[in-house]
Scaffold this motif. Sequence first.
Motif, mmCIF file in Angstrom:
data_model
loop_
_atom_site.group_PDB
_atom_site.id
_atom_site.type_symbol
_atom_site.label_atom_id
_atom_site.label_comp_id
_atom_site.label_asym_id
_atom_site.label_seq_id
_atom_site.Cartn_x
_atom_site.Cartn_y
_atom_site.Cartn_z
ATOM 1 N N ASN A 36 -10.274 -5.509 -6.578
ATOM 2 C CA ASN A 36 -9.118 -4.615 -6.674
ATOM 3 C C ASN A 36 -8.799 -3.908 -5.367
ATOM 4 O OD1 ASN A 36 -9.004 -5.223 -9.434
ATOM 5 N ND2 ASN A 36 -10.248 -3.451 -10.000
ATOM 6 N N VAL A 37 -9.748 -3.954 -4.424
ATOM 7 C CA VAL A 37 -9.541 -3.282 -3.140
ATOM 8 C C VAL A 37 -8.479 -4.027 -2.339
ATOM 9 C CG1 VAL A 37 -10.655 -2.501 -1.012
ATOM 10 C CG2 VAL A 37 -11.934 -2.508 -3.161
ATOM 11 N N VAL A 38 -7.758 -3.306 -1.498
ATOM 12 C CA VAL A 38 -6.738 -3.903 -0.624
ATOM 13 C C VAL A 38 -7.184 -3.738 0.825
ATOM 14 C CG1 VAL A 38 -4.308 -3.854 0.061
ATOM 15 C CG2 VAL A 38 -4.945 -3.280 -2.288
ATOM 16 N N PRO A 39 -7.600 -4.881 1.505
ATOM 17 C CA PRO A 39 -7.800 -6.218 0.962
ATOM 18 C C PRO A 39 -9.085 -6.287 0.133
ATOM 19 C CG PRO A 39 -8.484 -6.160 3.241
ATOM 20 C CD PRO A 39 -7.909 -4.804 2.949
ATOM 21 N N PRO A 40 -9.257 -7.342 -0.692
ATOM 22 C CA PRO A 40 -10.424 -7.431 -1.579
ATOM 23 C C PRO A 40 -11.742 -7.364 -0.819
ATOM 24 C CG PRO A 40 -8.769 -9.056 -2.179
ATOM 25 C CD PRO A 40 -8.323 -8.471 -0.877
ATOM 26 N N ALA A 41 -12.729 -6.736 -1.457
ATOM 27 C CA ALA A 41 -14.062 -6.611 -0.869
ATOM 28 C C ALA A 41 -15.005 -7.590 -1.558
ATOM 29 C CB ALA A 41 -14.572 -5.188 -1.032
ATOM 30 N N ALA A 93 0.362 2.608 -6.091
ATOM 31 C CA ALA A 93 0.526 1.631 -7.154
ATOM 32 C C ALA A 93 -0.483 0.498 -6.977
ATOM 33 C CB ALA A 93 1.949 1.081 -7.141
ATOM 34 N N PRO A 94 -0.686 -0.349 -8.002
ATOM 35 C CA PRO A 94 -1.594 -1.488 -7.858
ATOM 36 C C PRO A 94 -1.191 -2.373 -6.679
ATOM 37 C CG PRO A 94 -1.000 -1.184 -10.162
ATOM 38 C CD PRO A 94 -0.142 -0.241 -9.367
ATOM 39 N N GLY A 95 -2.176 -2.762 -5.888
ATOM 40 C CA GLY A 95 -1.909 -3.610 -4.740
ATOM 41 C C GLY A 95 -1.428 -2.867 -3.512
ATOM 42 N N GLU A 96 -1.281 -1.549 -3.627
ATOM 43 C CA GLU A 96 -0.837 -0.739 -2.501
ATOM 44 C C GLU A 96 -1.905 0.289 -2.143
ATOM 45 O OE1 GLU A 96 2.824 1.087 -3.587
ATOM 46 O OE2 GLU A 96 3.933 -0.813 -3.724
ATOM 47 N N THR A 97 -1.864 0.751 -0.907
ATOM 48 C CA THR A 97 -2.781 1.819 -0.488
ATOM 49 C C THR A 97 -1.986 3.095 -0.288
ATOM 50 O OG1 THR A 97 -2.538 1.225 1.847
ATOM 51 C CG2 THR A 97 -4.336 0.187 0.626
ATOM 52 N N GLY A 98 -2.665 4.222 -0.475
ATOM 53 C CA GLY A 98 -1.983 5.492 -0.345
ATOM 54 C C GLY A 98 -2.940 6.592 0.066
ATOM 55 N N PRO A 99 -2.427 7.792 0.224
ATOM 56 C CA PRO A 99 -3.230 8.906 0.726
ATOM 57 C C PRO A 99 -4.245 9.410 -0.290
ATOM 58 C CG PRO A 99 -1.070 9.678 0.065
ATOM 59 C CD PRO A 99 -1.024 8.178 -0.021
ATOM 60 N N ASP A 158 -21.391 -0.116 4.142
ATOM 61 C CA ASP A 158 -20.857 -1.434 4.493
ATOM 62 C C ASP A 158 -19.338 -1.501 4.372
ATOM 63 O OD1 ASP A 158 -23.289 -2.517 5.146
ATOM 64 O OD2 ASP A 158 -23.617 -3.472 3.197
ATOM 65 N N PHE A 159 -18.761 -0.598 3.612
ATOM 66 C CA PHE A 159 -17.306 -0.590 3.395
ATOM 67 C C PHE A 159 -16.791 0.829 3.618
ATOM 68 C CE2 PHE A 159 -19.043 -4.074 0.945
ATOM 69 C CZ PHE A 159 -18.148 -5.121 1.150
ATOM 70 N N GLN A 160 -16.714 1.204 4.904
ATOM 71 C CA GLN A 160 -16.330 2.553 5.270
ATOM 72 C C GLN A 160 -14.823 2.756 5.110
ATOM 73 O OE1 GLN A 160 -18.211 5.051 5.934
ATOM 74 N NE2 GLN A 160 -20.109 4.401 6.901
ATOM 75 N N SER A 161 -14.436 4.014 4.899
ATOM 76 C CA SER A 161 -13.025 4.371 4.801
ATOM 77 C C SER A 161 -12.310 4.015 6.115
ATOM 78 C CB SER A 161 -12.907 5.868 4.516
ATOM 79 O OG SER A 161 -11.565 6.237 4.387
ATOM 80 N N PRO A 162 -11.094 3.449 6.062
ATOM 81 C CA PRO A 162 -10.232 3.325 4.893
ATOM 82 C C PRO A 162 -10.540 2.144 3.983
ATOM 83 C CG PRO A 162 -9.080 2.463 6.791
ATOM 84 C CD PRO A 162 -10.396 3.008 7.286
ATOM 85 N N ALA A 163 -11.455 1.268 4.387
ATOM 86 C CA ALA A 163 -11.853 0.190 3.487
ATOM 87 C C ALA A 163 -12.678 0.782 2.350
ATOM 88 C CB ALA A 163 -12.666 -0.854 4.238
ATOM 89 N N ALA A 164 -12.910 0.001 1.311
ATOM 90 C CA ALA A 164 -13.698 0.473 0.168
ATOM 91 C C ALA A 164 -14.424 -0.708 -0.444
ATOM 92 C CB ALA A 164 -12.806 1.145 -0.867
#
Length: 200
Positions: A36-41, A93-99, A158-164
């Motif tokens: 579900n992560v954008v991009p997927p993890a 929204a789903p598939g989007e990133t936000g604050p 391993d998945f630091q912000s902004p990644a998750a």
Amino acid sequence: MRTTILLGIFALLTLLANFQAHAGVFFLSADLQGENVVPPAATSASGFANFTLTDGPSPTLDYFIQLNGVDLDGLQTPDPGDDVTGIHLHLGAPGETGPLIYGMIGPQHDLDDAVFDPVAGTVSGTWDDADIFGVLPLSTYVEDLLNGQTYLQVHTVDFQSPAAELRGQLVTVPEARSSTMWTALGALCAAMVFFTRRRV
């Protein structure tokens, strides 16, 4: 017989009034997955989160998060890469990133009542308008929460912000409140039939 019917009607009206008074209680959930992560993890970790939103002049959001395959305190596994560095609610929204709109960990905005159980992998607490810490209050985001415009992210070393490593969109679960109402109405109807038969 008339007294029984009147009592039944009164009880029904009381129940409906009570239900209306609690109509501002909503249940939400989020399925936490790497895909579900954008991009997927690419991860085998997973989790879920349950929320109870009580709307009103002073709204509250109770949350319970269950995590599997990540380490909340860095002491549960020898791998430092799975140590949790942040758990946040975001606007998007789903598939989007936000604050970021609220943080449980890093930045840990919920300083007053968050409960962490690293062994069980759970985090629970309550977000209310007192928890601002430089971010807009919960009341600003009630409509976004109810309309599927918020998501929960879990960050690790391993998945630091902004990644998750994990993400889940918050969705409403209307069945929980509806089933409660119909169960109560069914019990009331059964009680009315029982007392009516006793008087015959």
